[in-house]
Design a protein around this motif. Structure first.
Motif, PDB file in Angstrom:
ATOM      1  N   CYS B 177      14.092  55.095  72.881  1.00 44.43           N
ATOM      2  CA  CYS B 177      15.000  56.206  72.575  1.00 44.43           C
ATOM      3  C   CYS B 177      15.282  57.027  73.812  1.00 44.43           C
ATOM      4  CB  CYS B 177      14.382  57.080  71.483  1.00 44.43           C
ATOM      5  SG  CYS B 177      15.378  58.519  71.028  1.00 44.43           S
ATOM      6  N   ILE B 178      16.569  57.219  74.112  1.00 37.94           N
ATOM      7  CA  ILE B 178      16.933  57.981  75.303  1.00 37.94           C
ATOM      8  C   ILE B 178      17.337  59.403  74.961  1.00 37.94           C
ATOM      9  CG2 ILE B 178      17.629  55.967  76.648  1.00 37.94           C
ATOM     10  CD1 ILE B 178      20.551  56.645  75.884  1.00 37.94           C
ATOM     11  N   ARG B 179      17.139  59.790  73.675  1.00 38.84           N
ATOM     12  CA  ARG B 179      17.435  61.148  73.240  1.00 38.84           C
ATOM     13  C   ARG B 179      18.884  61.519  73.521  1.00 38.84           C
ATOM     14  NH1 ARG B 179      12.233  63.281  72.671  1.00 38.84           N
ATOM     15  NH2 ARG B 179      13.195  65.072  71.674  1.00 38.84           N
ATOM     16  N   CYS B 180      19.772  60.557  73.200  1.00 42.94           N
ATOM     17  CA  CYS B 180      21.199  60.849  73.335  1.00 42.94           C
ATOM     18  C   CYS B 180      21.711  61.653  72.148  1.00 42.94           C
ATOM     19  CB  CYS B 180      21.989  59.559  73.460  1.00 42.94           C
ATOM     20  SG  CYS B 180      21.934  58.541  71.970  1.00 42.94           S
ATOM     21  N   TYR B 181      20.939  61.596  71.032  1.00 46.30           N
ATOM     22  CA  TYR B 181      21.311  62.292  69.794  1.00 46.30           C
ATOM     23  C   TYR B 181      22.607  61.771  69.193  1.00 46.30           C
ATOM     24  CZ  TYR B 181      17.688  65.279  71.618  1.00 46.30           C
ATOM     25  OH  TYR B 181      16.515  65.731  72.141  1.00 46.30           O
ATOM     26  N   ALA B 182      22.954  60.526  69.505  1.00 49.56           N
ATOM     27  CA  ALA B 182      24.135  59.941  68.862  1.00 49.56           C
ATOM     28  C   ALA B 182      23.894  59.827  67.361  1.00 49.56           C
ATOM     29  CB  ALA B 182      24.437  58.569  69.455  1.00 49.56           C
ATOM     30  N   CYS B 183      22.644  59.508  67.001  1.00 50.39           N
ATOM     31  CA  CYS B 183      22.314  59.374  65.571  1.00 50.39           C
ATOM     32  C   CYS B 183      22.604  60.688  64.861  1.00 50.39           C
ATOM     33  CB  CYS B 183      20.845  59.000  65.405  1.00 50.39           C
ATOM     34  SG  CYS B 183      19.691  60.053  66.310  1.00 50.39           S
ATOM     35  N   ARG B 184      22.228  61.764  65.486  1.00 52.62           N
ATOM     36  CA  ARG B 184      22.457  63.074  64.887  1.00 52.62           C
ATOM     37  C   ARG B 184      23.938  63.415  64.866  1.00 52.62           C
ATOM     38  NH1 ARG B 184      21.177  68.375  68.298  1.00 52.62           N
ATOM     39  NH2 ARG B 184      22.952  67.472  69.387  1.00 52.62           N
ATOM     40  N   ILE B 205      10.012  70.495  69.256  1.00 58.29           N
ATOM     41  CA  ILE B 205       9.977  69.086  69.660  1.00 58.29           C
ATOM     42  C   ILE B 205      10.311  69.011  71.140  1.00 58.29           C
ATOM     43  CG2 ILE B 205      10.999  66.803  69.261  1.00 58.29           C
ATOM     44  CD1 ILE B 205      11.858  67.884  66.485  1.00 58.29           C
ATOM     45  N   GLU B 206       9.492  68.227  71.864  1.00 53.09           N
ATOM     46  CA  GLU B 206       9.784  68.070  73.287  1.00 53.09           C
ATOM     47  C   GLU B 206      11.111  67.355  73.461  1.00 53.09           C
ATOM     48  OE1 GLU B 206       5.382  67.389  75.121  1.00 53.09           O
ATOM     49  OE2 GLU B 206       6.212  65.880  73.767  1.00 53.09           O
ATOM     50  N   THR B 207      11.826  67.728  74.498  1.00 55.85           N
ATOM     51  CA  THR B 207      13.169  67.169  74.675  1.00 55.85           C
ATOM     52  C   THR B 207      13.218  65.983  75.615  1.00 55.85           C
ATOM     53  OG1 THR B 207      13.494  68.917  76.299  1.00 55.85           O
ATOM     54  CG2 THR B 207      14.435  69.269  74.118  1.00 55.85           C
ATOM     55  N   SER B 208      12.164  65.768  76.416  1.00 50.68           N
ATOM     56  CA  SER B 208      12.257  64.639  77.353  1.00 50.68           C
ATOM     57  C   SER B 208      12.095  63.322  76.613  1.00 50.68           C
ATOM     58  CB  SER B 208      11.218  64.762  78.466  1.00 50.68           C
ATOM     59  OG  SER B 208      10.178  65.603  78.089  1.00 50.68           O
ATOM     60  N   ALA B 209      12.656  62.263  77.200  1.00 48.09           N
ATOM     61  CA  ALA B 209      12.673  60.947  76.563  1.00 48.09           C
ATOM     62  C   ALA B 209      11.372  60.228  76.831  1.00 48.09           C
ATOM     63  CB  ALA B 209      13.849  60.128  77.077  1.00 48.09           C
ATOM     64  N   HIS B 210      10.337  60.718  76.210  1.00 42.60           N
ATOM     65  CA  HIS B 210       8.968  60.230  76.375  1.00 42.60           C
ATOM     66  C   HIS B 210       8.482  59.954  74.964  1.00 42.60           C
ATOM     67  CE1 HIS B 210       4.627  60.859  76.658  1.00 42.60           C
ATOM     68  NE2 HIS B 210       4.728  60.563  77.948  1.00 42.60           N
ATOM     69  N   LEU B 211       7.643  58.936  74.812  1.00 41.89           N
ATOM     70  CA  LEU B 211       7.293  58.486  73.461  1.00 41.89           C
ATOM     71  C   LEU B 211       6.791  59.605  72.560  1.00 41.89           C
ATOM     72  CD1 LEU B 211       7.014  56.232  71.376  1.00 41.89           C
ATOM     73  CD2 LEU B 211       4.764  55.727  72.306  1.00 41.89           C
ATOM     74  N   ARG B 212       5.998  60.488  73.141  1.00 45.70           N
ATOM     75  CA  ARG B 212       5.419  61.541  72.299  1.00 45.70           C
ATOM     76  C   ARG B 212       6.529  62.379  71.653  1.00 45.70           C
ATOM     77  NH1 ARG B 212       1.445  64.917  75.460  1.00 45.70           N
ATOM     78  NH2 ARG B 212       3.262  66.092  76.121  1.00 45.70           N
ATOM     79  N   GLY B 213       7.484  62.820  72.464  1.00 45.26           N
ATOM     80  CA  GLY B 213       8.583  63.603  71.929  1.00 45.26           C
ATOM     81  C   GLY B 213       9.512  62.759  71.079  1.00 45.26           C
ATOM     82  N   ASN B 214       9.665  61.472  71.469  1.00 44.54           N
ATOM     83  CA  ASN B 214      10.550  60.592  70.705  1.00 44.54           C
ATOM     84  C   ASN B 214      10.034  60.416  69.286  1.00 44.54           C
ATOM     85  OD1 ASN B 214      11.857  60.335  73.104  1.00 44.54           O
ATOM     86  ND2 ASN B 214      11.428  58.157  73.405  1.00 44.54           N
ATOM     87  N   VAL B 215       8.709  60.289  69.151  1.00 43.77           N
ATOM     88  CA  VAL B 215       8.137  60.149  67.805  1.00 43.77           C
ATOM     89  C   VAL B 215       8.441  61.411  67.004  1.00 43.77           C
ATOM     90  CG1 VAL B 215       6.010  60.039  66.462  1.00 43.77           C
ATOM     91  CG2 VAL B 215       6.310  58.551  68.450  1.00 43.77           C
ATOM     92  N   ALA B 216       8.174  62.561  67.640  1.00 41.01           N
ATOM     93  CA  ALA B 216       8.417  63.826  66.921  1.00 41.01           C
ATOM     94  C   ALA B 216       9.883  63.944  66.523  1.00 41.01           C
ATOM     95  CB  ALA B 216       8.000  65.002  67.792  1.00 41.01           C
ATOM     96  N   TRP B 217      10.796  63.597  67.457  1.00 44.16           N
ATOM     97  CA  TRP B 217      12.224  63.705  67.152  1.00 44.16           C
ATOM     98  C   TRP B 217      12.603  62.795  65.991  1.00 44.16           C
ATOM     99  CZ3 TRP B 217      16.532  65.915  66.461  1.00 44.16           C
ATOM    100  CH2 TRP B 217      17.683  65.155  66.230  1.00 44.16           C
ATOM    101  N   ASN B 218      12.196  61.534  66.041  1.00 42.60           N
ATOM    102  CA  ASN B 218      12.613  60.602  65.006  1.00 42.60           C
ATOM    103  C   ASN B 218      11.955  60.903  63.663  1.00 42.60           C
ATOM    104  OD1 ASN B 218      14.523  58.319  65.958  1.00 42.60           O
ATOM    105  ND2 ASN B 218      13.178  58.748  67.693  1.00 42.60           N
TER     106      ASN B 218
END
Lengths: 596, 287, 155
Positions: B177-184, B205-218
């Motif tokens: 996940c590159i946190r582009c937020y296209a899904c959103r 939620i952390e904003t950087s594209a790192h697994l920890r934040g990616n899990v929280a975002w998703n």
């Protein structure tokens, strides 16, 4: 206005009134049998005859039907009147020797001998042919179910061809108005005669559709039970409107829904007595002489179904022995209520006193578990009852009540002597548990007030806030909270009222600050928060521009209602709601502290 | 599954009538540029422009996403072309007070699926004939019976794995996940003015594209859509990293149907499962 | 509480960390009662007080894992007894659904517990904490998350 002289007294009445109306105004009593204020008069029974001595053709006329005329002079108790009345009564008494009403009236008029043969047995007829029932049914009720049938000695009140009536409404008005109680609509009405049970007297007697619910009702005014009232069912009757001197009856009145915005609500919904039929061993509902304590209370009340005369439901005679069974349904871990109903020990002691008052030679027994008499002078009261032998107190439970002959045997234990006892009682009173009023659960859900498994409403704190609930602005008083008696209910009511006043008498409301606040700039107006708020504290707020155009509708939290639970904050996806004191950043700080 | 010229014609006619007669400010529909494999959204304001509107089997895209945009809502009354899946999203927007029913005109289009081969969401579609629209352009199409197993098959594939296998799978996927937020951005139901990812004080939620934040975002995305997602599949289609988002959405939708007999978007006055409760909800798994 | 340097934490035995969100009126009061009644329970548990279990946003669970919790507990009033009438009913639905989501993604559901502890249940609280501490000791540190923390396996 017409001027009359009745027994030497002057009186004025309006045109159209009868001599009887004038006599009533003058305070002169004239006996009647076939007269009823709501029914047009017929002058049938001739009891009310009076003598006209001047102002019209002299002679005897029926006061109920004869119109008053100006300058009339009337004598209500002249020798001629009394002789006529006596003759009439003797004839009536011969015809209806079984009628208590006729016998009483004859006695009052000093009639000792009967020159006519008594029509006893089958020939006797309590019906005096006054025609009140017929006139009522035709002209007031409008059903015309009964009429005079036959001629001469065969004349009787009956239905056409003496058959079952197609049109009888079963209203019972004919029986109600009959002066001798001679008519029974069940004889010709194919529909079951529905007596309306008097709710206040626990259904022990019946009432009319228009009634005052109980003697000290507030307001002390009658109201009409539309479901049973003939006027609403058929368009007939309307007798109440006819006779009301104040013209207060308005059939067009309807129920209204009244909406009021208030700052505080006090719930005082009271209690009911548990129905003890579930305890089949006590025979409530099976044996007529087994009654509940509330029914007993009504029976001994002067305004009750028997006007205060205590009689056995089975045979109408006073009960010479009575057993009170306490704790029916109370203090039971299973199969009843686990709590003590608190008021019963005291009122049962009172009931024994009332019983002895009504039945001087009677004997009362009380089966008890413990005596709970903790109030001021309460213990002295119970001891007095025991000491003055108002009742014999037996410490033990009752296992069974069963009939023997015309009495009821109460089999129980007397633990103080260690024996089983059997009491033959003519009446048994089940002192049943106190339960909250029915329907209180629905009300408390609407008010968002908690209740326990019995339906008693929950106080905010059992010691420190006994009249508050957890919902701001809603207070409790009385038995809806827990079993309690009158002085305690009154005290609680005062406390609740003062708490309510305390809310509204200030210009500012102070409350805990840990409530929710909406960030209007990020709120999307989805109102999912409103859905989860248990207090209805969230509503819409329109954001307008200077011209008054609505720019957005956002959520708004009522500071007075919010209790600070935070369900809204957890539900809000954009995190536009914060609970002061439990904000997200505060909770995150607590979470972050765990790795230190 | 071919170009449907009659539906396009009816659509254009209906649009033209709406724009001339009933004071509609804009009609949102699909347009195509020649042989392009994708449609694009069209915003038609004048009757003479209705020929830009088409409907065929490459009308991907959930146009309901535009109903929450302020710029469009401010235009006035909106006409919108909706397939069955899109209509479900509109129903959720209605129940969440994003638009009022009287401010939109629903132009329903019966649809037998978009794309070739048919994506999973179309093969399990139960709303081929959209109900409750103001206008329907096109004849009703056959609605096959769908069973629950088919509906949630993507989720079932994951459920078949062990916990470790699942983490193996998802940590791999979510690392991409590159946190582009296209899904959103493409989701019609992600309309928050300030998304939770944008809340910085405090930061959820952390904003950087790192697994920890990616899990929280998703996790947050999936949970904020639980009981709301209508399964239009646009999030997965838009994801540039091919993360199988539909599987997660399906899992939560399956849960809502199993536990609360609830499917999102079937009507506009349904009650969302998370704003209601039953005293008899299960306590299984609670100590 | 003394601060541990990173050196000493590597040398000493791993101590489990349980983050518990307790509702003020029931579970927190129950924990309080456990203390007053002198029921002992392990200090692995770190309590965060909330007004109601309904206040707990499921993302708090993720936050707790990110901060190093090995187990997260949310505890509230028994259904029907919520001080705020219905907060725990909403919490029940959301938290149970959230746990399914975590399980679906491969996050061990045993790391997220939900309980009902009333203000009178001091004994239940202490035995619950003992039980959970023992369980999490057996499960070990929550490596799914801790590995993300340390950036191992290139992730």
């Amino acid at each position: 206005m017409l001027k009359l002289t009745i027994d030497g007294q002057q009186v004025e009445v309006e045109q159209g009134k009868t001599i009887l109306d004038a006599a009533k105004l003058a305070g002169k009593e004239i006996p009647t049998l076939c007269h009823h204020p709501a029914v047009p008069p017929a002058g049938a029974c001739r009891i009310c005859v009076v003598e006209i001595v001047a102002g019209d053709r002299p002679g005897l006329v029926p006061a109920c039907a004869y119109p008053a005329k100006d300058e009339m002079e009337i004598q209500t108790r002249s020798e001629r009147v009394l002789e006529s009345r006596r003759m009439t009564l003797q004839l009536l008494l011969a015809r209806s020797p079984g009628s208590d009403v006729i016998r009483q009236m004859a006695k009052e008029h000093g009639i000792k001998e009967l020159p006519f043969p008594e029509q006893t047995g089958e020939n006797g007829d309590d019906c005096i042919m006054c025609g009140l029932c017929v006139r009522l049914c035709q002209q007031i009720i409008g059903a015309s179910a009964i009429c005079f049938d036959g001629r001469g000695p065969d004349r009787k009140v009956s239905t056409p061809y003496k058959s079952q009536s197609d049109v009888c409404l079963g209203c019972g008005a004919c029986a109600f108005v009959c002066p001798t109680g001679a008519i029974d609509p069940a004889d010709y009405c194919p529909n079951p005669i529905e007596k309306i049970p008097n709710e206040f007297n626990c259904g022990l007697d019946s009432r009319t559709p228009i009634h005052i619910p109980f003697p000290q009702a507030v307001p002390n005014k009658p109201f009409i039970d539309r479901e049973n009232c003939i006027r609403f069912r058929t368009g007939g009757c309307g007798a109440c409107e006819t006779i009301c001197p104040a013209g207060a009856i308005d059939y067009d009145m309807t129920d209204e829904f009244v909406e009021e915005e208030v700052g505080a609500i006090i719930v005082a919904t009271g209690y009911e007595i548990m129905d003890p039929s579930i305890y089949e061993e006590y025979g409530y509902g099976r044996y007529p002489d087994v009654v509940t304590s509330l029914e007993f209370e009504r029976m001994v009340s002067a305004s009750g179904p028997t006007n205060g005369e205590l009689t056995r439901p089975s045979n109408g005679k006073p009960p010479m022995s009575i057993a009170f069974l306490q704790c029916i349904g109370s203090r039971r871990e299973t199969g009843g209520k686990p709590y003590c109903s608190k008021i019963c020990c005291m009122y049962t002691a009172k009931h024994t006193i009332l019983y002895k008052h009504k039945v001087h030679d009677g004997q009362a027994f009380v089966f008890f578990m413990d005596i709970r008499a903790g109030g001021k002078n309460y213990d002295q009261f119970v001891r007095r009852v025991v000491k003055e032998k108002q009742a014999t107190y037996l410490r033990g439970r009752v296992s069974k009540v069963f009939p023997r002959g015309d009495k009821l045997v109460v089999r129980g234990a007397d633990t103080l002597s260690g024996t089983q006892v059997e009491i033959a009682a003519e009446m048994v009173v089940l002192v049943a548990a106190m339960v909250p009023s029915s329907g209180v659960r629905e009300l408390s859900q609407k008010l968002r007030v908690g209740y326990d498994e019995h339906g008693f409403l929950l106080e905010a704190h059992p010691k420190l806030r006994p009249v508050d609930t957890n919902t701001a602005g809603v207070f409790l008083a009385g038995a809806c909270h827990s079993p309690k008696d009158i002085p305690e209910s009154v005290a609680q009511a005062g406390a609740a009222a003062s708490k309510a006043l305390g809310l509204v008498c200030h210009t500012r409301l102070s409350r805990e600050p840990t409530i929710g606040v909406v960030d209007e700039s990020s709120c999307n107006g989805c109102f999912e928060c409103e859905g989860v708020c248990a207090y209805g504290a969230i509503g819409p707020r329109e954001i307008k521009d200077k011209k008054g155009n609505v720019l957005a509708t956002v959520a708004f939290i009522n500071e007075g209602l919010c209790q600070g639970c935070g369900a809204c904050a957890a539900t809000c996806r954009s995190k536009s709601i914060e609970v002061q004191g439990y904000r997200d950043d505060q909770l995150f700080a607590a979470i972050n502290a765990i790795h230190r | 599954m071919s170009t449907n010229s009659t539906v396009t014609e009816s659509l254009q006619r209906a649009a033209s009538e709406l724009l001339s007669d009933v004071n509609i400010a804009v009609i949102i529909g699909y347009g195509r540029n020649g042989e392009s494999p994708f449609s694009h959204p069209e915003f038609v304001r004048k009757p003479e422009d209705v020929e830009r509107l088409v409907f065929d089997d490459r009308c991907f895209g959930n146009l309901a996403v535009y109903l929450s945009k302020d710029a469009i809502r401010r235009m006035g009354k909106i006409g919108i072309v909706v397939k069955g899946c899109d209509l479900r999203a509109v129903n959720v927007l209605l129940r969440e007070h994003v638009v009022k029913r009287e401010d939109i005109v629903l132009i329903g289009v019966p649809c037998t699926g978009q794309g070739d081969p048919l994506p999973h969401k179309c093969s399990v579609c139960e709303q081929r004939n959209p109900q409750g629209c103001d206008i329907v352009v096109g004849d009703p199409v056959e609605q096959p019976q769908i069973n629950a197993e088919q509906k949630y098959s993507d989720a079932a594939d994951i459920d078949a794995k062990s916990i470790e296998e699942r983490w193996e799978f998802w940590s791999g996927q979510l690392s991409k996940c590159i946190r582009c937020y296209a899904c959103r951005n493409v989701c019609p139901l992600c309309y928050c003015k300030r998304c939770i990812i944008d809340k910085t004080i405090p930061q959820w939620i952390e904003t950087s594209a790192h697994l920890r934040g990616n899990v929280a975002w998703n996790v947050a995305r999936a949970f904020h859509l639980t009981g709301r997602c209508v399964g239009c599949g646009e999030c997965e289609r838009a994801c540039p990293m091919d993360i199988p988002l539909s599987a997660i959405n399906q899992k939560m939708a399956q849960l809502m149907e199993e536990w609360f007999d609830f499917q999102s978007g079937l009507s506009s006055d349904e009650k969302a499962p998370f704003t209601t409760f039953s005293m008899d909800d299960s306590d299984t798994g609670i100590l | 509480m003394t601060q541990q340097t990173s050196d000493s934490s590597e040398q000493s035995e791993w101590q489990p960390r349980i983050v518990a969100f307790l509702c003020n009126w029931c579970s927190y009061a129950g924990a309080d009662l456990a203390g007053m009644s002198r029921f002992a329970y392990p200090a692995a548990i770190k309590i965060v007080r909330v007004p109601c279990s309904g206040r707990v946003d499921p993302m708090f669970v993720i936050k707790s894992f990110e901060q190093g919790a090995d187990l997260v507990l949310v505890s509230g009033c028994h259904p029907g007894d919520c001080h705020y009438t219905s907060g725990n009913y909403h919490a029940r639905r959301k938290l149970l659904a959230f746990r399914e989501l975590l399980t679906f993604l491969g996050i061990d559901p045993r790391r997220f517990k939900i309980s009902w502890v009333s203000a009178a249940e001091g004994a239940k609280w202490s035995s619950l904490v003992k039980e959970l501490t023992a369980e999490v000791k057996e499960l070990g540190p929550f490596e799914t998350y801790s590995k993300i923390l340390t950036g191992e396996n290139g992730r």
